[in-house]
Scaffold this active site. Structure first.
Site, PDB file in Angstrom:
ATOM      1  N   LYS A 152       0.789  -1.211   0.078  1.00 56.53           N
ATOM      2  CA  LYS A 152       0.048  -0.113  -0.004  1.00 56.53           C
ATOM      3  C   LYS A 152       0.849   1.142   0.039  1.00 56.53           C
ATOM      4  CE  LYS A 152      -3.451   2.618   2.411  1.00 56.53           C
ATOM      5  NZ  LYS A 152      -4.654   2.499   3.391  1.00 56.53           N
ATOM      6  N   LYS A 175      -1.930  -1.642  -4.128  1.00 57.49           N
ATOM      7  CA  LYS A 175      -2.689  -0.373  -4.287  1.00 57.49           C
ATOM      8  C   LYS A 175      -2.031   1.081  -4.085  1.00 57.49           C
ATOM      9  CE  LYS A 175      -5.829   1.893  -0.962  1.00 57.49           C
ATOM     10  NZ  LYS A 175      -5.834   2.130   0.573  1.00 57.49           N
TER      11      LYS A 175
HETATM   12  C1  PBG Z   1      -7.410   3.230   4.727  1.00 55.75           C
HETATM   13  C2  PBG Z   1      -7.996   3.050   3.249  1.00 55.75           C
HETATM   14  C3  PBG Z   1      -7.553   4.385   2.403  1.00 55.75           C
HETATM   15  C4  PBG Z   1      -8.092   3.748   1.371  1.00 55.75           C
HETATM   16  C5  PBG Z   1      -8.609   2.410   1.500  1.00 55.75           C
HETATM   17  N1  PBG Z   1      -8.298   2.112   3.072  1.00 55.75           N
HETATM   18  C6  PBG Z   1      -7.006   5.703   2.565  1.00 55.75           C
HETATM   19  C7  PBG Z   1      -5.732   5.892   3.163  1.00 55.75           C
HETATM   20  O1  PBG Z   1      -4.904   5.135   3.318  1.00 55.75           O
HETATM   21  O2  PBG Z   1      -5.655   7.349   3.217  1.00 55.75           O
HETATM   22  C8  PBG Z   1      -8.016   4.421  -0.010  1.00 55.75           C
HETATM   23  C9  PBG Z   1      -8.799   3.839  -1.126  1.00 55.75           C
HETATM   24  C10 PBG Z   1      -9.006   4.927  -2.146  1.00 55.75           C
HETATM   25  O3  PBG Z   1      -8.353   5.893  -2.547  1.00 55.75           O
HETATM   26  O4  PBG Z   1      -9.951   4.563  -2.894  1.00 55.75           O
HETATM   27  N2  PBG Z   1      -8.537   2.848   5.614  1.00 55.75           N
END
Ligand code: PBG
Length: 330
Positions: free
Chosen positions: A201, A254
């Site tokens: 991530k 991601k």
């Molecule tokens: C954290 C989370 C995020 C996203 C999914 N889970 C946000 C972050 O890390 O700030 C982002 C997903 C997206 O941009 O569609 N709970």
């Protein structure tokens, strides 16, 4: 000219549409799709997210109808994001019995017993500072306290599993999070519940619209002390090794399209582990905005973006386009 031309002509397999169908290597299927849902406490009906046209925050009263639509489209799974009215320093609403997350899970479970519910396990939607865990000055300056966050994630998974969630997807990039939630699940008779770890991530700017949708923008600082540096790929391989050692059943990359190289490398190094691609809010916003302008053919470009993830090794895809894609494929 290739040495074996004219014996070899690659166009032979491209000429006839039926041959093209037969030799196609990858396909997007409705069974691959996971639809994200935003459920907001205190909201009546639904409210469109301005930076994500066609996506909504849902009130609890609007949730059952949305779930029925998703089931009717044969989408197998949703990933839930809950937005509480009450936020505090530890994000306690994430596991509160009367909190919005547990209420939403129970309602989805009741409405659609066969729909797979994936819980995004993180603190950032529930904390008043918007960070992914406990913030304190344990390092001398304000920072995310890794080990103090783990018990909060353990509480979340046990509460979500009890409420009826099927899969836990820890998304905070906290060291040791997979091991911590695996042991909490195992100690509470949830040995059968799989973990889909947000392994790679990235500290991406493509999450901008999500933070509007989930009302989870940090009130100060950023997430670069725990999310991966966007310039690194080897680091993702180390994350994957750790996640697998700690008991992750599935891995995730991601965002998706800007990180197809990482997806391919994770698939090559961990071929036996199912891989999930998350086409994030910013990717959706780009495709949607250009399509609305008439600059892109929406259906063709969205399907192309998704098949690129399958090609890179993804087995499943979280996408805000899930409902539209299911309609197109239907
Ligand atoms: C954290 C989370 C995020 C996203 C999914 N889970 C946000 C972050 O890390 O700030 C982002 C997903 C997206 O941009 O569609 N709970």
């Amino acid at each position: 000219m290739a040495a074996n031309f004219p014996t070899s002509r690659l166009r032979r397999l491209r000429q006839h549409p039926k041959i093209r169908d037969l030799v196609r290597e990858h396909d997007v299927h409705v069974n691959d799709l996971i639809a994200p849902l935003f459920v907001k406490q205190g909201l009546t009906g639904k409210k469109e997210i301005s930076s994500m046209p066609g996506q909504y925050q849902l009130g609890l009263d609007a949730l059952a109808a949305e779930i029925k639509t998703i089931v009717a489209l044969k989408i197998p799974a949703i990933i839930l994001f809950a937005i509480p009215e009450h936020k505090d320093a530890t994000g306690s609403d994430a596991f509160a019995e009367d909190g919005i997350a547990l209420q939403a899970i129970r309602l989805i479970r009741k409405t659609a017993p066969e729909l797979l519910i994936i819980s995004d396990i993180c603190c950032c939607e529930y904390t008043d500072h918007g960070h992914c865990g406990v913030m304190d000055e344990h390092t001398g300056c304000m920072d995310l306290n890794n080990d103090a966050t783990l018990p909060l994630l353990q509480k979340q998974v046990v509460a979500h599993a009890k409420a009826g969630s099927d899969v836990m997807a820890p998304s905070g990039n906290i060291d040791g999070m997979v091991q911590a939630i695996r042991s909490a699940l195992d100690d509470n008779d949830f040995k059968h519940i799989p973990i889909l770890s947000y392994t790679a991530k990235y500290a991406s700017s493509f999450y901008g619209p999500f933070r509007d949708a989930a009302e989870s923008a940090a009130s100060f600082g950023d997430r670069r002390s725990h999310q991966l540096d966007v310039a690194n790929a080897n680091e993702a391989l180390r994350e994957a090794e750790q996640d697998v050692d700690e008991g992750a059943d599935m891995l995730m990359v991601k965002p998706a399209m800007p990180y197809l190289d990482v997806m391919l490398r994770l698939k090559q190094t961990h071929p036996a582990l199912p891989l999930c691609a998350y086409q994030v809010s910013g990717e959706y916003a780009m495709l949607k905005a250009a399509s609305q302008q008439g600059w892109l053919d929406e259906q063709a470009c969205v399907l192309e973006s998704l098949v690129s993830m399958k090609r890179a090794g993804a087995n499943m895809i979280i996408t805000y386009y899930a409902k539209q894609v299911a309609t197109w494929l239907g």
